[in-house]
Motif scaffolding. Structure first.
Motif, short mmCIF file in Angstrom:
data_model
loop_
_atom_site.label_atom_id
_atom_site.label_comp_id
_atom_site.label_asym_id
_atom_site.label_seq_id
_atom_site.Cartn_x
_atom_site.Cartn_y
_atom_site.Cartn_z
N ALA A 128 -12.03 -68.60 -15.19
CA ALA A 128 -12.45 -67.18 -14.97
C ALA A 128 -12.36 -66.69 -13.44
O ALA A 128 -11.98 -65.50 -13.06
CB ALA A 128 -14.04 -67.18 -15.26
N ALA A 129 -12.58 -67.54 -12.62
CA ALA A 129 -12.38 -67.32 -10.92
C ALA A 129 -10.86 -66.80 -10.83
O ALA A 129 -10.41 -65.74 -10.31
CB ALA A 129 -12.66 -68.40 -9.98
N GLY A 130 -10.02 -67.60 -11.73
CA GLY A 130 -8.46 -67.28 -11.50
C GLY A 130 -8.20 -65.87 -12.29
O GLY A 130 -7.44 -65.06 -11.46
N VAL A 131 -8.76 -65.56 -13.12
CA VAL A 131 -8.49 -64.25 -13.88
C VAL A 131 -8.92 -63.15 -13.06
O VAL A 131 -8.41 -62.17 -12.92
CB VAL A 131 -9.07 -64.29 -15.35
CG1 VAL A 131 -9.16 -63.01 -16.01
CG2 VAL A 131 -8.17 -65.25 -16.29
N TRP A 187 -4.83 -48.40 -13.09
CA TRP A 187 -5.79 -48.54 -14.02
C TRP A 187 -5.60 -49.47 -15.02
O TRP A 187 -6.29 -50.51 -15.42
CB TRP A 187 -6.10 -47.39 -14.61
CG TRP A 187 -7.29 -47.18 -15.62
CD1 TRP A 187 -7.25 -46.57 -16.83
CD2 TRP A 187 -8.61 -47.57 -15.34
NE1 TRP A 187 -8.45 -46.81 -17.35
CE2 TRP A 187 -9.44 -47.34 -16.60
CE3 TRP A 187 -9.32 -48.02 -14.33
CZ2 TRP A 187 -10.48 -47.51 -16.58
CZ3 TRP A 187 -10.49 -48.22 -14.41
CH2 TRP A 187 -11.48 -47.95 -15.52
N PRO A 188 -4.31 -49.69 -16.05
CA PRO A 188 -4.47 -50.58 -17.20
C PRO A 188 -4.55 -52.05 -16.80
O PRO A 188 -5.18 -52.68 -17.53
CB PRO A 188 -3.58 -50.16 -17.99
CG PRO A 188 -2.81 -49.10 -17.21
CD PRO A 188 -3.53 -48.87 -15.90
N LEU A 189 -3.86 -52.60 -16.34
CA LEU A 189 -3.55 -54.19 -16.02
C LEU A 189 -5.09 -54.76 -15.65
O LEU A 189 -5.58 -55.53 -16.02
CB LEU A 189 -2.49 -54.49 -15.27
CG LEU A 189 -1.22 -54.34 -15.72
CD1 LEU A 189 0.06 -54.96 -14.96
CD2 LEU A 189 -1.07 -55.39 -17.04
N TRP A 190 -5.73 -54.13 -14.34
CA TRP A 190 -6.84 -54.87 -13.91
C TRP A 190 -8.13 -54.77 -14.70
O TRP A 190 -8.94 -55.53 -14.77
CB TRP A 190 -6.88 -54.38 -12.65
CG TRP A 190 -7.52 -52.89 -12.29
CD1 TRP A 190 -6.80 -51.67 -12.34
CD2 TRP A 190 -8.78 -52.76 -12.39
NE1 TRP A 190 -7.20 -50.87 -12.25
CE2 TRP A 190 -8.72 -51.06 -12.37
CE3 TRP A 190 -9.98 -53.09 -12.53
CZ2 TRP A 190 -9.84 -50.24 -12.08
CZ3 TRP A 190 -11.11 -52.07 -12.55
CH2 TRP A 190 -11.05 -50.76 -12.51
N LEU A 191 -8.03 -53.42 -15.33
CA LEU A 191 -9.30 -53.18 -16.45
C LEU A 191 -9.12 -54.57 -17.29
O LEU A 191 -10.28 -54.77 -17.90
CB LEU A 191 -9.06 -51.98 -16.93
CG LEU A 191 -10.35 -51.44 -17.82
CD1 LEU A 191 -11.54 -51.46 -17.07
CD2 LEU A 191 -10.32 -49.98 -18.26
N SER A 192 -8.22 -54.62 -18.10
CA SER A 192 -7.99 -55.61 -19.17
C SER A 192 -8.41 -57.03 -18.74
O SER A 192 -8.95 -57.67 -19.20
CB SER A 192 -6.78 -55.77 -19.92
OG SER A 192 -5.40 -56.06 -18.70
N ALA A 193 -7.87 -57.20 -17.13
CA ALA A 193 -8.03 -58.50 -16.80
C ALA A 193 -9.56 -58.79 -16.32
O ALA A 193 -10.12 -59.67 -16.43
CB ALA A 193 -7.03 -58.91 -15.47
N LEU A 194 -10.06 -57.72 -16.05
CA LEU A 194 -11.48 -57.72 -15.59
C LEU A 194 -12.29 -57.88 -16.61
O LEU A 194 -13.28 -58.74 -16.67
CB LEU A 194 -12.05 -56.42 -14.89
CG LEU A 194 -13.29 -56.44 -14.10
CD1 LEU A 194 -13.37 -57.32 -13.19
CD2 LEU A 194 -13.41 -54.87 -13.64
N ALA A 195 -12.28 -57.32 -17.81
CA ALA A 195 -12.83 -57.51 -19.06
C ALA A 195 -12.78 -58.84 -19.66
O ALA A 195 -13.81 -59.39 -19.86
CB ALA A 195 -12.46 -56.33 -20.13
N ILE A 196 -11.61 -59.57 -19.62
CA ILE A 196 -11.42 -60.74 -19.95
C ILE A 196 -12.31 -61.80 -18.88
O ILE A 196 -12.96 -62.77 -19.30
CB ILE A 196 -9.81 -61.49 -19.91
CG1 ILE A 196 -9.30 -60.57 -21.28
CG2 ILE A 196 -9.77 -62.82 -19.99
CD1 ILE A 196 -7.83 -60.72 -21.30
#
Length: 150
Positions: free
Chosen positions: A80-83, A96-105
């Motif tokens: 989780a820390a890596g993500v 917007w798109p990449l970091w939002l999905s990574a943040l949700a995961i």
């Protein structure tokens, strides 16, 4: 008519005849009573020790599961820390798109980590309590000592 008379093996009296009154039992001697108390006390202590072993085995099993869950929670936390770090990098790099999905995961992984850690801590708390049989053994020993002094 002639009847066959059978002898009962326990009373040695003919069947149909009135049974002889049993002999009154003699009171046990003091030595015999002490021997019986000693035997019963040792049996009781052995039984309590076996019960304590069983309780400790069960608590160790629960503690092992709790430790396993905590280790698994730490592993998920590392991912989780890596993500989350990857999300921060992508968040700074794009809009917007990449970091939002990574943040949700990453947030989901943190939620799973928290749940596993709480369950692991609860199992550890249950596994580290003192077994009840230890106190019972102490009570039995003190009762036996009090009885010997009377």
């Amino acid at each position: 008519m002639i009847e066959d008379v059978k002898i009962d093996s326990q009373t040695e009296a003919p069947r149909g005849a009135p049974a002889a009154a049993p002999e009154p039992t003699k009171p046990a001697s003091l030595g015999k009573l002490v021997e019986q108390i000693s035997e019963q006390a040792s049996r009781l202590v052995r039984a309590e020790i076996a019960l304590a072993k069983a309780e400790l085995s069960e608590k160790a099993k629960k503690s092992g599961i709790g430790v396993g869950l905590l280790i698994f929670a730490l592993l998920i936390l590392a991912y989780a820390a890596g993500v989350l770090l990857l999300a921060a990098v992508y968040g700074l790099g794009t809009v917007w798109p990449l970091w939002l999905s990574a943040l949700a995961i990453g947030g989901f992984m943190l939620l799973v980590t928290i749940i596993l850690a709480l369950v692991g801590v609860q199992l550890l708390k249950k596994g580290t309590t003192k077994p009840e049989s230890v106190q019972r053994v102490k009570d039995d020993i003190s009762s036996i000592k009090e009885g010997m002094h009377r």
